[in-house]
Scaffold this motif. Structure first.
Motif, short mmCIF file in Angstrom:
data_model
loop_
_atom_site.label_atom_id
_atom_site.label_comp_id
_atom_site.label_asym_id
_atom_site.label_seq_id
_atom_site.Cartn_x
_atom_site.Cartn_y
_atom_site.Cartn_z
N GLU B 36 -46.18 3.64 -15.40
CA GLU B 36 -47.44 3.60 -14.64
C GLU B 36 -48.36 2.53 -15.20
O GLU B 36 -49.55 2.50 -14.90
N TYR B 40 -53.53 5.34 -16.15
CA TYR B 40 -54.10 6.69 -16.09
C TYR B 40 -54.85 6.93 -14.78
O TYR B 40 -56.05 7.23 -14.75
N ASP B 42 -54.83 9.26 -12.71
CA ASP B 42 -55.35 10.60 -12.40
C ASP B 42 -56.71 10.85 -13.04
O ASP B 42 -57.39 11.82 -12.70
N ASN B 245 -46.70 10.05 -20.14
CA ASN B 245 -46.72 11.42 -19.63
C ASN B 245 -45.48 12.18 -20.11
O ASN B 245 -44.42 12.09 -19.49
#
Lengths: 174, 313, 404
Positions: B36, B40, B42, B245
């Motif tokens: 990703e 971050y 989210d 993650n």
């Protein structure tokens, strides 16, 4: 002519004596590959059964192999049928599952699924129920129960007791 | 010509087998996780511009950071040593001197307000049992909480070394090293194990490590593994995406999201390469020369054959 | 005692005592090889070179490796990989060569099958070759135990469990092989002994046998042509090198061999430096842990086809199929009932048998690594049945094969 056959016979006899020596040394070689006495002596494990919590799988070690110990809750026992009950090991008031934590297929360690109350072997997808009976192949038989004897509130693995003999006689384990 | 055809057949069958047992099999055996890029997505975006001076007051004062964390560079010592901290919190809280450069800015902002959520460890905390993450959320110091958090993060960034000065060991020790040992670099969870003049001092150090590991094990559920050979056993992509993650690969793990910036992640990887693939530069360098030599060898072999076989045809 | 004269040179001195001139003729300059061969005939030399590289790299690894369950992993991954000068090079050469040697063995084997090089008179070449295959497999397996990583441990566990023989429950035999209830110190040390002494000795002896087996029937050629070696060698020695159907082993054949070796080494060292991952399983970089099974257990690629034959069946049937697969190749010279020692392309149904067998083994190999679920499981089962079926069909189709 006669001499020749005599010489032939002695040659064979000598060969025979040599073979005896060779076989005798094979015996020594075989013994050298046997597990050592210290390895065999370390083959007993004593488990204090008072320390286990209900529905919580604990992995002990016996002869370098994992041993599953699971204390049953009363609901679990109530839900069992007649094919499952004989595999329960009772020490004092409580009931336990005590088995080798190795899949009987090819020796991987199954994991305990707390919510499904079953064991799953990730290697080839075999599953076992709460007492270690096979519910999905490839495992050829239920999880093996190690030789045990009950001494008060402890369980000695590696020593053959009457309860184990009874299970073995009934074909519940190897 | 016929030999060429045979070579093609042999090569094709070899490559098909290779493809099936390596790339194809591994694609089916292992889950692939896309990186990703450490954005971050989210976490909430930063809306305020921080002020380091105000931030310092908050970090030292109302933010109560220094109740648990040391800030060596600002002269704030740790309230407890690593072993006692682990006994109290499960893990030793990090020194904040370089937190501003090691961790992503957005991540730090979110972390201060809601640690358990930002670290992705909510599932390990049983609220009915009153379990809480040891890092207490910052509830605000009376003003605009977003502004206050931005100020604190700006302060932490102002005291940290620059990205260029951040060495791979600094990055690793801060981001990973309080849970993971790296035996091949003599790194333990409480610091580098140096050499000792007296055996008893060494044993005392080892006992501290054991005590720390016991607390850590109780806190995490299992002892986090030694990472010495992880660059070979897991590889760069796995480690990098795991840091982003952990739930990607280890569903339900108690390992928190690490929250490092992309640059720091590269440095962590470099540290692990130094530990588990130490001679990679030598390998690449030697490889070049060996390849050049072996091609010359093959050419000479070809010329020799041609000469010997001239008479045979 | 023989009569010795004053030597005129070192060569003469040696010749009087060791007959080196004659030995050189027998082994090299008058060891006759057919001219009509292609590069596939160089696989033997490639195998020799690879084996030599394995021995040399192995010697240096042996100097630092520690066969102790507590030290083995670190002696490999720390001492050899980080400390020993060029230790990483020896390890990567050893690991890659151990894997590549099987690729070459399989090419060598299928070359033999394709050109019928196991036919009448050449049976011992084939059989000694298959014994070498078994010896190399043992060597590879025992060597795989030594780094004492997760795959070492669990492959050791699973493979030694096979000796329990399914329903026979020969647990005593398994424990005897291991020297313990589980793979532990005794197990590691005895596999270490096998890997560095007993099996290499057997391999060297078998290589001697394999070479010896070639001398009387001579090397086969790519058209299955009957060659009169005496006649043709006379022609060669008389100066008609171009007209003769045979060439000297050295330097004629050797020059071609070494050219192929040269190209092979480019490929080999490319793998050693830039693409070694396939030969060193990542899982084996985790230290052995008897209480934690890896998510997937699979052998190295060269064992996958026989492992896959074991897998789709119930334990007992699987073991029988596995034993069948392990042993059946040895009997190829006797199961092929046709006397035709010619390439498969000119052999009627056998042509299809050859390609079917090759493709089936590749299918088994690839399914052997994949998780045994869904379509993979079905393909694996079909491929295993096809494998067995092909061997049953072999004597029948070759019996009816037209004589060429």
């Amino acid at each position: 002519m006669k001499d020749n056959s005599r010489r032939g016979f002695m040659g064979k006899a000598f060969g025979g004596v040599a073979a005896v020596g060779a076989v005798a040394s094979l015996f020594a070689m075989k013994k050298s590959w046997d597990p050592l006495p210290s390895v065999k002596a370390a083959g007993f494990t004593t488990l204090d059964m008072s320390g286990y919590k209900e529905n919580e799988l604990v992995t002990e070690k016996w002869r370098g192999k994992p041993i599953f110990v699971l204390k049953y809750t009363s609901e679990m026992i109530a839900a069992m049928d007649e094919s499952q009950k004989p595999r329960i090991i009772s020490v004092g008031e409580a009931s336990y599952l005590v088995t080798l934590g190795l899949c009987t297929h090819l020796g991987c360690i199954p994991s305990y699924e707390k919510d499904n109350k079953s064991f799953l072997c990730a290697c080839h997808g075999g599953t076992y129920d709460i007492v270690g009976n096979v519910t999905k192949s490839p495992p050829p038989r239920a999880l093996d129960i190690p030789p045990f004897t009950i001494k008060g509130n402890t369980l000695v693995l590696g020593e053959v007791g009457p309860e184990y003999l009874e299970m073995k006689k009934n074909g519940l384990t190897l | 010509m016929k030999e060429l055809l045979i070579l093609v057949v042999v090569t094709v069958f070899t490559l098909v087998t290779y493809y099936l047992v390596e790339p194809f099999a591994h694609k089916n055996l292992h889950k692939h996780v896309e990186s990703e890029a450490f954005v971050y997505a989210d976490l909430p975006a930063i809306t305020k511009l921080g002020d380091a001076v105000r931030g310092k007051d908050l970090v030292m004062g109302a933010g109560a950071c220094t109740g648990c964390h040391s800030i060596n560079v600002a002269g704030v010592a740790a309230p407890m040593d690593a072993v006692s901290s682990a006994a109290a919190y499960g893990v030793n809280p990090p020194d904040l001197s370089n937190a501003g450069v090691v961790y992503d800015e957005k991540f730090l902002n979110a972390l201060i307000i809601n640690p358990a959520h930002t670290l992705m460890v909510e599932h390990t905390l049983d609220e009915s049992q009153g379990e809480m993450h040891p890092m207490i959320p910052f509830y605000g110091a009376g003003g605009d909480i977003d502004q206050e958090v931005a100020d604190m993060v700006t302060y932490l960034q102002s005291i940290a070394v620059s990205q260029e000065e951040l060495t791979p060991p600094m990055a690793f020790e801060n981001a990973c090293g309080r849970c993971h040992g790296v035996k091949y670099e003599q790194w333990t969870q409480i610091g580098t194990k140096g050499s000792f003049k007296h055996k008893r001092d060494e044993l005392a150090f080892d006992i501290d490590v054991l005590d720390y590991k016991d607390s850590l094990k109780a806190y995490m559920g299992k002892l986090p593994p030694d990472l010495s050979m992880y660059i070979r056993s897991r590889g760069e992509h796995y480690i990098s995406t795991l840091m982003e993650n952990p739930q990607n690969y280890l569903e339900g793990t108690s390992m928190p999201r690490v929250g490092v910036s992309a640059d720091t992640a590269e440095k962590v990887i470099e540290y692990l390469e130094d530990a588990g693939d130490t001679k990679r530069h030598e390998r690449e360098e030697t490889g070049k020369y060996v390849m050049i030599y072996i091609i010359i060898f093959a050419i000479f072999g070809l010329l020799w054959k041609k000469q010997v076989w001239r008479d045979l045809h | 005692m023989a009569h010795f004269t004053k030597a005129t040179s070192i060569k003469d001195w040696l010749d009087q005592r060791l007959a080196i001139v004659k030995v050189e003729k027998v082994l090299a300059s008058e060891y006759w090889i057919p001219k009509n061969i292609n590069f596939l005939w160089a696989m033997g030399m490639i195998l020799v070179i690879t084996f030599v590289m394995l021995v040399i790299s192995g010697i240096f690894l042996l100097m630092y490796y520690q066969p102790n369950v507590d030290l083995a992993f670190d002696s490999v991954n720390y001492t050899i990989m980080r400390e020993v000068g060029y230790g990483w090079l020896w390890r990567h050469v050893h690991g890659v060569a151990a894997s590549v040697v099987f690729l070459i063995i399989y090419i060598h084997m299928f070359t033999g099958i394709y050109y019928g090089s196991y036919k009448k008179g050449r049976e011992m070449i084939w059989i000694s070759g298959m014994l070498l295959f078994i010896a190399f497999s043992t060597e590879a397996f025992s060597g795989y135990m030594l780094p004492w990583g997760q795959m070492s441990y669990w492959a050791g566990m699973v493979i030694t469990n096979l000796f329990a023989g399914g329903s026979l429950h020969a647990d005593g035999l398994v424990e005897w092989i291991r020297g313990d209830y589980v793979p532990a110190q005794a197990f590691l040390t005895r596999f270490f002994m096998l890997h560095v002494l007993l099996v290499p000795l057997a391999i060297i002896g078998l290589i001697g046998l394999h070479f010896g087996a070639l001398r009387i029937p001579h090397v086969n050629n790519q058209d299955g042509e009957e060659i009169d070696f005496d006649e043709e060698s006379k022609k060669y020695l008389a100066g008609d090198k171009a007209g003769s159907k045979v060439i000297r082993f050295a330097n004629d054949f050797m020059a071609k061999d070494m050219m192929v070796v040269g190209f092979y080494l480019v490929f080999f060292f490319y793998l050693v430096f830039y693409h070694y991952g396939f030969a060193m399983d990542p899982v084996n970089f985790d230290p052995a842990d008897g209480l934690k099974t890896p998510a997937h257990i699979y052998p190295e690629w060269y064992f996958l086809w026989s492992y896959e034959i074991l897998r789709p069946f119930s334990t007992d049937v699987g073991l029988m199929a596995f034993a069948f697969a392990q042993g059946i190749f040895v009997f190829l010279p006797f199961l092929d009932r046709s006397p035709n020692a010619i390439p498969a392309s000119r052999r009627g149904l056998f042509k299809y048998w050859f390609w079917a067998m090759l493709i089936d083994m590749i299918a088994l190999t690839s399914m052997g690594k994949l998780p045994p679920e869904g379509a993979f499981s079905t393909i694996g089962l079909v491929a295993a049945l096809v494998f067995i079926g092909l061997w049953i069909a072999l004597p029948i189709i070759t019996y009816f094969e037209k004589k060429a």
